[in-house]
Design an enzyme around this catalytic site. Structure first.
Site, PDB file in Angstrom:
ATOM      1  N   LYS A 111      48.787  56.314  44.164  1.00  0.00           N
ATOM      2  CA  LYS A 111      50.107  56.345  44.420  1.00  0.00           C
ATOM      3  C   LYS A 111      50.515  55.753  45.913  1.00  0.00           C
ATOM      4  O   LYS A 111      49.902  56.483  46.695  1.00  0.00           O
ATOM      5  CB  LYS A 111      51.035  56.882  43.699  1.00  0.00           C
ATOM      6  CG  LYS A 111      52.352  56.600  43.339  1.00  0.00           C
ATOM      7  CD  LYS A 111      52.410  55.758  41.927  1.00  0.00           C
ATOM      8  CE  LYS A 111      53.631  55.122  41.590  1.00  0.00           C
ATOM      9  NZ  LYS A 111      53.751  54.767  40.164  1.00  0.00           N
ATOM     10  N   GLY A 223      68.575  52.326  34.090  1.00  0.00           N
ATOM     11  CA  GLY A 223      67.879  51.365  34.760  1.00  0.00           C
ATOM     12  C   GLY A 223      68.107  49.991  34.231  1.00  0.00           C
ATOM     13  O   GLY A 223      68.115  49.951  33.213  1.00  0.00           O
ATOM     14  N   GLY A 225      66.211  47.571  36.362  1.00  0.00           N
ATOM     15  CA  GLY A 225      65.185  46.871  37.010  1.00  0.00           C
ATOM     16  C   GLY A 225      63.966  46.287  36.358  1.00  0.00           C
ATOM     17  O   GLY A 225      64.437  45.895  35.125  1.00  0.00           O
ATOM     18  N   GLY A 228      63.663  48.774  33.220  1.00  0.00           N
ATOM     19  CA  GLY A 228      65.036  48.881  32.082  1.00  0.00           C
ATOM     20  C   GLY A 228      65.728  47.655  31.846  1.00  0.00           C
ATOM     21  O   GLY A 228      66.269  47.475  30.574  1.00  0.00           O
TER      22      GLY A 228
HETATM   23  N1  GLU Z   1      53.764  50.887  39.086  1.00  0.00           N
HETATM   24  C1  GLU Z   1      53.027  50.974  37.466  1.00  0.00           C
HETATM   25  C2  GLU Z   1      53.027  52.159  36.967  1.00  0.00           C
HETATM   26  O1  GLU Z   1      53.315  53.278  37.556  1.00  0.00           O
HETATM   27  C3  GLU Z   1      51.729  50.293  37.431  1.00  0.00           C
HETATM   28  C4  GLU Z   1      50.651  50.774  38.219  1.00  0.00           C
HETATM   29  C5  GLU Z   1      49.483  49.948  38.423  1.00  0.00           C
HETATM   30  O2  GLU Z   1      49.361  48.767  37.658  1.00  0.00           O
HETATM   31  O3  GLU Z   1      48.694  50.165  38.946  1.00  0.00           O
HETATM   32  O4  GLU Z   1      52.439  52.609  35.992  1.00  0.00           O
END
Ligand code: GLU
Length: 419
Positions: A111, A223, A225, A228
């Site tokens: 992340k 939400g 976005g 949401g």
């Molecule tokens: N941001 C999305 C999640 O938290 C997608 C993450 C991704 O595709 O790597 O699941």
């Protein structure tokens, strides 16, 4: 407007997993693996210099947490948001490992985050910030190493800039280095609706076990976005009534169902949801207690807390956000017999379609929307069934069921690799 909760999300993730760990008697043999799970392989902090349009230099702090690559590269979104601490990034990367294990795809957790309110940046400043993020992290990223994707406040265009920067540094077009890209540069069909569509399929699947349907249900959504907003449109299309909606600008309600197509049409023109004529504006503290059947947190972490969990009147909470419910709030919901469809199952599609995108990028062969949808449904059905049946056989709630499914896969892989 909702507030950022100060609960420590890493502690929250630990508590949730501890519960699942204790529910499953065979897990005792994996004490060491369990202890290791809360330590990302590495968390990198970077300082990103951006030459602003007015000529001044601003330094932004960014992070990438690489949780685990036991059976596949690190995978997870990059968030641009003003409120963050390293623990939050770490927790979110742990969640990605869990999420990819629940749906059984060969990508593990990562992340990223930049502390910035992207609304305060021009397009040029945003592009500089995105490109510098890649420059600083280049050697830790890559299609077989760590593949970022969009998250809160990041978009397909940001992924396109990042992939472009990565490809420049790498000396070759490398579309598989980032997912969630626009279709024109290797994105996958089906991405836009991804997280919300998957969540609604999961909900339908879970409802089908008790012969229920979405049509006619009253829904409140936090939400507006990528997640949401699309969920609101999909619920509306499925015949549900969206009776409450909230975002950074405020909360609105209409017990007869909000005019979702009109609200989003106006929003695209720059209007706030609270500018909608004829809707009732309500306080954030009253939002979750609106009369409803389904509550959908689709914004940030720690929104359903001890303060508001007791006031929820719905029968189902569909967690489209990551970690929207605190551990204590979860227990309150459980004691009130509210079925929580957990984030690690309900919002996993983003990463599943990312996986499909990666396969397409790495094979240079692109799928039709029908093929994407067929694979989506197949993956979702299997995951929902594993979670539902595991929860049932351990006489526990769906969240623990999902953690048990994930932990089983994670522990086996860690043990087999001698970790
Ligand atoms: N941001 C999305 C999640 O938290 C997608 C993450 C991704 O595709 O790597 O699941």
């Amino acid at each position: 407007m909702w507030k950022q909760n100060t609960n420590n999300p890493l502690e929250n993730a630990k508590l949730q997993m501890q519960q699942a760990f204790e529910t499953h008697p065979d897990f005792v043999q994996y004490q060491d693996q369990f202890a290791k799970l809360f330590y990302p392989d590495r968390t990198i902090e970077i300082s990103i210099p951006v030459r602003m349009d007015d000529g001044t230099l601003q330094i932004f702090t960014g992070y990438r947490s690489q949780h685990s690559d036991i059976r596949g590269p690190y995978k997870g979104g990059i968030r641009f948001h003003q409120d963050v601490n390293a623990d939050e990034v770490k927790a979110l990367s742990v969640w990605m490992t869990i999420k990819t294990a629940v749906v059984d795809i060969p990508l593990w957790g990562g992340k990223g985050w930049v502390i910035v309110d992207p609304r305060s940046l021009s397009r040029n400043e945003l592009e500089q910030l995105s490109r510098w993020y890649v420059r600083w992290l280049y050697k830790y990223l890559g299609k077989d190493t760590d593949i970022p994707a969009p998250d809160v406040n990041t978009s397909g265009s940001i992924m396109a800039w990042m992939m472009d920067e990565y490809s420049l540094l790498n000396g070759e077009y490398t579309p598989g280095s980032f997912t969630g890209k626009p279709l024109s540069v290797g994105g996958s069909l089906g991405r836009k609706e991804a997280t919300a569509q998957w969540g609604i399929y999961v909900l339908e699947q879970i409802l089908s076990y008790s012969w229920e349907k979405i049509a006619g249900k009253k829904v409140i959504i936090q939400g507006t976005g990528n997640v949401g907003g699309i969920a609101a449109e999909l619920f509306h299309k499925s015949g549900a009534k969206v009776v409450g909606l909230s975002d950074i600008d405020g909360c609105i309600a209409d017990e007869n169902g909000l005019n979702i197509p009109e609200i989003f049409k106006q929003k695209k023109l720059g209007k706030k949801i609270t500018d909608t004529p004829g809707v009732k504006k309500i306080d954030a503290s009253d939002f979750f207690s609106l009369e409803s059947d389904i509550v959908v947190p689709a914004a940030l972490e720690n929104q359903i807390t001890v303060e508001n969990a007791g006031t929820i009147r719905a029968k189902i909470v569909l967690e489209l956000a990551n970690g929207p419910t605190t551990k204590e709030a979860d227990e309150i919901l459980f004691s009130k017999n509210i079925l929580v469809i957990p984030d690690i199952l309900a919002n996993a599609w983003g990463v599943v379609v990312s996986y499909f995108e990666q396969i397409q990028n790495n094979t240079n062969h692109y799928w039709t929307a029908e093929k994407v949808d067929a694979h989506l449904q197949e993956t979702m059905k299997k995951a929902a069934q594993w979670v539902y049946e595991t929860a049932k056989s351990h006489d526990t709630f769906l969240r623990s069921g999902a953690y048990i499914v994930a932990l089983q896969r994670i522990f086996e892989a860690m043990a087999d690799r001698g970790k």
